[in-house]
Design an enzyme around this catalytic site. Sequence first.
Site, PDB file in Angstrom:
ATOM      1  N   HIS A 196    -105.071  -4.852  30.637  1.00 30.05           N
ATOM      2  CA  HIS A 196    -105.689  -4.592  29.327  1.00 30.05           C
ATOM      3  C   HIS A 196    -106.628  -3.382  29.433  1.00 30.05           C
ATOM      4  CE1 HIS A 196    -107.801  -6.236  25.533  1.00 30.05           C
ATOM      5  NE2 HIS A 196    -108.692  -5.372  26.007  1.00 30.05           N
ATOM      6  N   GLU A 197    -107.424  -3.319  30.514  1.00 35.34           N
ATOM      7  CA  GLU A 197    -108.400  -2.222  30.670  1.00 35.34           C
ATOM      8  C   GLU A 197    -107.716  -0.892  30.989  1.00 35.34           C
ATOM      9  OE1 GLU A 197    -110.968  -3.060  29.456  1.00 35.34           O
ATOM     10  OE2 GLU A 197    -111.063  -5.210  29.822  1.00 35.34           O
ATOM     11  N   CYS A 230    -110.419  -8.606  22.372  1.00 36.60           N
ATOM     12  CA  CYS A 230    -110.890  -7.258  22.718  1.00 36.60           C
ATOM     13  C   CYS A 230    -112.199  -6.988  21.985  1.00 36.60           C
ATOM     14  CB  CYS A 230    -109.847  -6.221  22.317  1.00 36.60           C
ATOM     15  SG  CYS A 230    -110.308  -4.533  22.780  1.00 36.60           S
ATOM     16  N   LEU A 231    -113.196  -6.493  22.712  1.00 40.63           N
ATOM     17  CA  LEU A 231    -114.493  -6.208  22.095  1.00 40.63           C
ATOM     18  C   LEU A 231    -114.375  -5.112  21.036  1.00 40.63           C
ATOM     19  CD1 LEU A 231    -116.774  -6.430  25.268  1.00 40.63           C
ATOM     20  CD2 LEU A 231    -116.717  -8.038  23.351  1.00 40.63           C
ATOM     21  N   GLN A 289    -114.018   2.458  25.529  1.00 36.83           N
ATOM     22  CA  GLN A 289    -114.594   1.645  24.453  1.00 36.83           C
ATOM     23  C   GLN A 289    -116.029   2.030  24.117  1.00 36.83           C
ATOM     24  OE1 GLN A 289    -113.149  -2.113  26.530  1.00 36.83           O
ATOM     25  NE2 GLN A 289    -113.125  -2.774  24.409  1.00 36.83           N
ATOM     26  N   HIS A 311    -106.570   0.601  27.874  1.00 35.93           N
ATOM     27  CA  HIS A 311    -107.645   1.309  27.157  1.00 35.93           C
ATOM     28  C   HIS A 311    -107.793   2.736  27.691  1.00 35.93           C
ATOM     29  CE1 HIS A 311    -109.555  -1.504  24.423  1.00 35.93           C
ATOM     30  NE2 HIS A 311    -109.755  -2.413  25.356  1.00 35.93           N
ATOM     31  N   GLY A 329    -114.303  -8.015  30.288  1.00 39.54           N
ATOM     32  CA  GLY A 329    -113.906  -6.692  30.770  1.00 39.54           C
ATOM     33  C   GLY A 329    -114.405  -5.639  29.802  1.00 39.54           C
TER      34      GLY A 329
END
Length: 166
Positions: free
Chosen positions: A135-136, A93-94, A51, A139, A46
């Site tokens: 999660h997204e 998480c990236l 991000q 963000h 994702g």
Amino acid sequence: MSLLKILIFPDPRLRTVAEPVGVVDESIKKLSEDMLETMYEGSGIGLAATQVNIHKRVFVLDISPDKTEPRVFVDPEIVEILNPEKKSYSEGCLSIPGFYEEVKRPSKVKVSFTDLNGQRQMDEIEDLMAVVVQHEIDHLNGKLMVDFISSVKREMIRKKLLKSKV
Ligand code: GNR
Ligand code: NI
């Protein structure tokens, strides 16, 4: 397509609350293509626009094993929690590379969003997809998975990532 640079925690720009998109135009299509390329390059499942320092309410995901099912969500909204029973999942998480933390979230949600054709859609989402969607959306609201863990652990991760200069 172009690779985008991913912001790393504790970059304060990750705390920005993203703005609604409204009308899906060519710039949003290009952004979602670049985000998918960036997500695949980083072996993520994702990626939220926040991000990559674009503060618009857009995220992409692909949870298929062979990475052939890209999906784009514009102006996503959780309209209903269909199963409030929380399930714990070890999230990555990236923007927090190298760390995995257990986060508990509702296991099934109803999500409305705009697709790339500009059509408003409604979808019932569960299991891993529900984890990633929540999660997204976090963000896009400036929230990170480390906000769910103890402040001691969060500080430890913050210091390590500041030092590692990834
Ligand atoms: O690649 C990712 N894996 C992942 C694993 C468990 C829960 C959420 C995720 S999303 C993450 C990519 C990312 O940082 N998305 O914002
Ligand atoms: Ni993330």
